[in-house]
Design a protein around this motif. Sequence first.
Motif, PDB file in Angstrom:
ATOM      1  N   THR A 125      -1.156   6.640   7.515  1.00 11.08           N
ATOM      2  CA  THR A 125      -0.301   5.477   7.768  1.00 11.08           C
ATOM      3  C   THR A 125      -0.767   4.715   9.000  1.00 11.08           C
ATOM      4  OG1 THR A 125       1.609   6.554   6.740  1.00 11.08           O
ATOM      5  CG2 THR A 125       2.065   4.717   8.223  1.00 11.08           C
ATOM      6  N   GLU A 135      -5.301   4.323  -6.333  1.00 16.27           N
ATOM      7  CA  GLU A 135      -4.653   3.249  -5.576  1.00 16.27           C
ATOM      8  C   GLU A 135      -4.178   2.174  -6.540  1.00 16.27           C
ATOM      9  OE1 GLU A 135      -7.659   1.547  -2.973  1.00 16.27           O
ATOM     10  OE2 GLU A 135      -9.100   1.514  -4.611  1.00 16.27           O
ATOM     11  N   PRO A 145       0.789  -1.229   0.000  1.00 14.65           N
ATOM     12  CA  PRO A 145       0.000   0.000   0.000  1.00 14.65           C
ATOM     13  C   PRO A 145       0.817   1.272   0.000  1.00 14.65           C
ATOM     14  CG  PRO A 145       0.028  -0.936   2.159  1.00 14.65           C
ATOM     15  CD  PRO A 145       0.946  -1.771   1.306  1.00 14.65           C
ATOM     16  N   ARG A 146       0.193   2.381  -0.313  1.00 12.69           N
ATOM     17  CA  ARG A 146       0.891   3.659  -0.189  1.00 12.69           C
ATOM     18  C   ARG A 146      -0.033   4.742   0.307  1.00 12.69           C
ATOM     19  NH1 ARG A 146       1.903   7.700  -4.817  1.00 12.69           N
ATOM     20  NH2 ARG A 146       0.093   8.019  -5.641  1.00 12.69           N
ATOM     21  N   SER A 147       0.482   5.745   0.966  1.00 11.66           N
ATOM     22  CA  SER A 147      -0.365   6.784   1.515  1.00 11.66           C
ATOM     23  C   SER A 147      -0.666   7.805   0.449  1.00 11.66           C
ATOM     24  CB  SER A 147       0.312   7.414   2.716  1.00 11.66           C
ATOM     25  OG  SER A 147       1.099   8.502   2.384  1.00 11.66           O
ATOM     26  N   LEU A 163      -1.145   4.863  -2.506  1.00 10.57           N
ATOM     27  CA  LEU A 163      -2.328   5.714  -2.439  1.00 10.57           C
ATOM     28  C   LEU A 163      -1.954   7.110  -2.911  1.00 10.57           C
ATOM     29  CD1 LEU A 163      -5.312   5.871  -1.378  1.00 10.57           C
ATOM     30  CD2 LEU A 163      -4.349   6.483   0.838  1.00 10.57           C
ATOM     31  N   LEU A 183      -3.780   2.680   8.089  1.00 10.84           N
ATOM     32  CA  LEU A 183      -3.463   1.543   7.230  1.00 10.84           C
ATOM     33  C   LEU A 183      -2.752   0.428   8.003  1.00 10.84           C
ATOM     34  CD1 LEU A 183      -4.045   0.660   4.469  1.00 10.84           C
ATOM     35  CD2 LEU A 183      -2.067   1.881   3.623  1.00 10.84           C
ATOM     36  N   GLN A 218       4.410   7.370   0.276  1.00 11.81           N
ATOM     37  CA  GLN A 218       3.071   7.022  -0.179  1.00 11.81           C
ATOM     38  C   GLN A 218       2.939   5.528  -0.466  1.00 11.81           C
ATOM     39  OE1 GLN A 218       2.963  10.960  -2.877  1.00 11.81           O
ATOM     40  NE2 GLN A 218       1.073   9.776  -2.944  1.00 11.81           N
ATOM     41  N   ILE A 272      -9.665   2.415   4.266  1.00 11.85           N
ATOM     42  CA  ILE A 272      -9.332   3.620   5.046  1.00 11.85           C
ATOM     43  C   ILE A 272     -10.589   4.467   5.235  1.00 11.85           C
ATOM     44  CG2 ILE A 272      -8.083   5.811   5.006  1.00 11.85           C
ATOM     45  CD1 ILE A 272      -5.793   4.317   3.586  1.00 11.85           C
ATOM     46  N   PRO A 296      -6.633   0.144   0.097  1.00 14.95           N
ATOM     47  CA  PRO A 296      -6.417   1.495   0.658  1.00 14.95           C
ATOM     48  C   PRO A 296      -7.632   2.411   0.684  1.00 14.95           C
ATOM     49  CG  PRO A 296      -4.568   0.858  -0.726  1.00 14.95           C
ATOM     50  CD  PRO A 296      -5.628  -0.180  -0.937  1.00 14.95           C
ATOM     51  N   MET A 321       1.639  -1.386  -1.699  1.00 13.48           N
ATOM     52  CA  MET A 321       0.421  -0.729  -2.175  1.00 13.48           C
ATOM     53  C   MET A 321       0.642   0.770  -2.098  1.00 13.48           C
ATOM     54  SD  MET A 321      -2.194  -2.167   0.733  1.00 13.48           S
ATOM     55  CE  MET A 321      -1.514  -3.078   2.110  1.00 13.48           C
TER      56      MET A 321
END
Length: 378
Positions: A318, A92, A11-13, A116, A321, A132, A153, A149, A114
């Motif tokens: 974060t 995402e 995931p990524r933010s 986001l 997640l 991210q 979230i 994500p 991943m």
Amino acid sequence: PRSRPTSPASPRSLAFPATAAASGEAPEHRALVLTGFGGYEKVKVQTRRGGSPGPGELSVRVRACGLNFADVMMRQGLYDRLPSLPFCPGMECAGTVSAVGEEVRDRQVGDKVMILARTGLWQEVVNVPAVQTFLMPEGMSFEEAAALPVNYITAYMILFDFGNLRPNQSVLIHMAAGGVGTAAIQLCKTVENVTIFGTASASKHDSLKESGVAHPIDYRTMDYAEEVRKISPKGVDIVMDPLGGSDTSKAFHLLKPMGKVITYGVSNLITGQKKNLVAMAKTWWNQFSINAIQLLHHNKAVCGYDLGNMDEEYKLITDVLLKLINLYNQGKIKPKIDSVWSFDQVADAMKHMQEKKNVGKVILVPEAPKDESKKAEN
């Protein structure tokens, strides 16, 4: 339809639009590009040439992307803060780190992550800030990682941060068979004795009951507010409202004392392939409005949630997640994949979602899925 089995992703933010730098002679890659606002045909597969990741960035080979209702609204030009046309949509995705820029210490080539972002992720290769990205848990597929994500979230923060969901409470979830709805149902089940009301078309009710919805309601043939009142005369503790317009008012009046309505979308604006000015006027005319004194006397709360406008809240996102990954590892949540479509099928995938045929998450993949027994027949 089933997602094909693959190896895990990450995931990524969220923050700035993900972009592929135009420098150097990097290999070309395919990307989905919004060429103008309007119908399904406005999203086209085009070729782009990326560059090396900059300081603090990663290059990620994308294996799966999530399709969200926000992407449908972007295509129609109904979303604010959009990049200039043409641009790549996509909030995402999940994939494998292929290159690491300077100053990145906590990621390495081969990591499954991943991601986001506000936009920019519907590409075979993306360069993104490392902050991210989120490492995928062991055993998670790329499709699951791309489905986690945005929906989870959103559902988590609405239910627990705004909603303060506690044992023995009740929740009304609109569009309960969609991505956020599916996530919300699973998260409600992590709390003891929560009663779930869920709106969806009748064909989805068996699936909703199996997933934990005590009271599915067919919004197409019934007044959902009346149906809730028949079962719970005092109403519910939390309403998750992605609809907007007059439905926000209905939600507010369905709340018990100390209840909360969390509005997180305006899907009532979407009536067809293209922007509908009549629907826009009707939705905004019927938009719920209340002043502070009225709110005080009602003993109720109205909250607004927009994940896309928390661009730089890295720590906040974060932390959420990481809690979700912990729930996944405990087996308490698992993204439900409705169908997997190739980039070339993006128009069909968007139509499938916009016509609300999905039960769970709609996923896009750069290459044609190995399992072709998919969606067109739906």
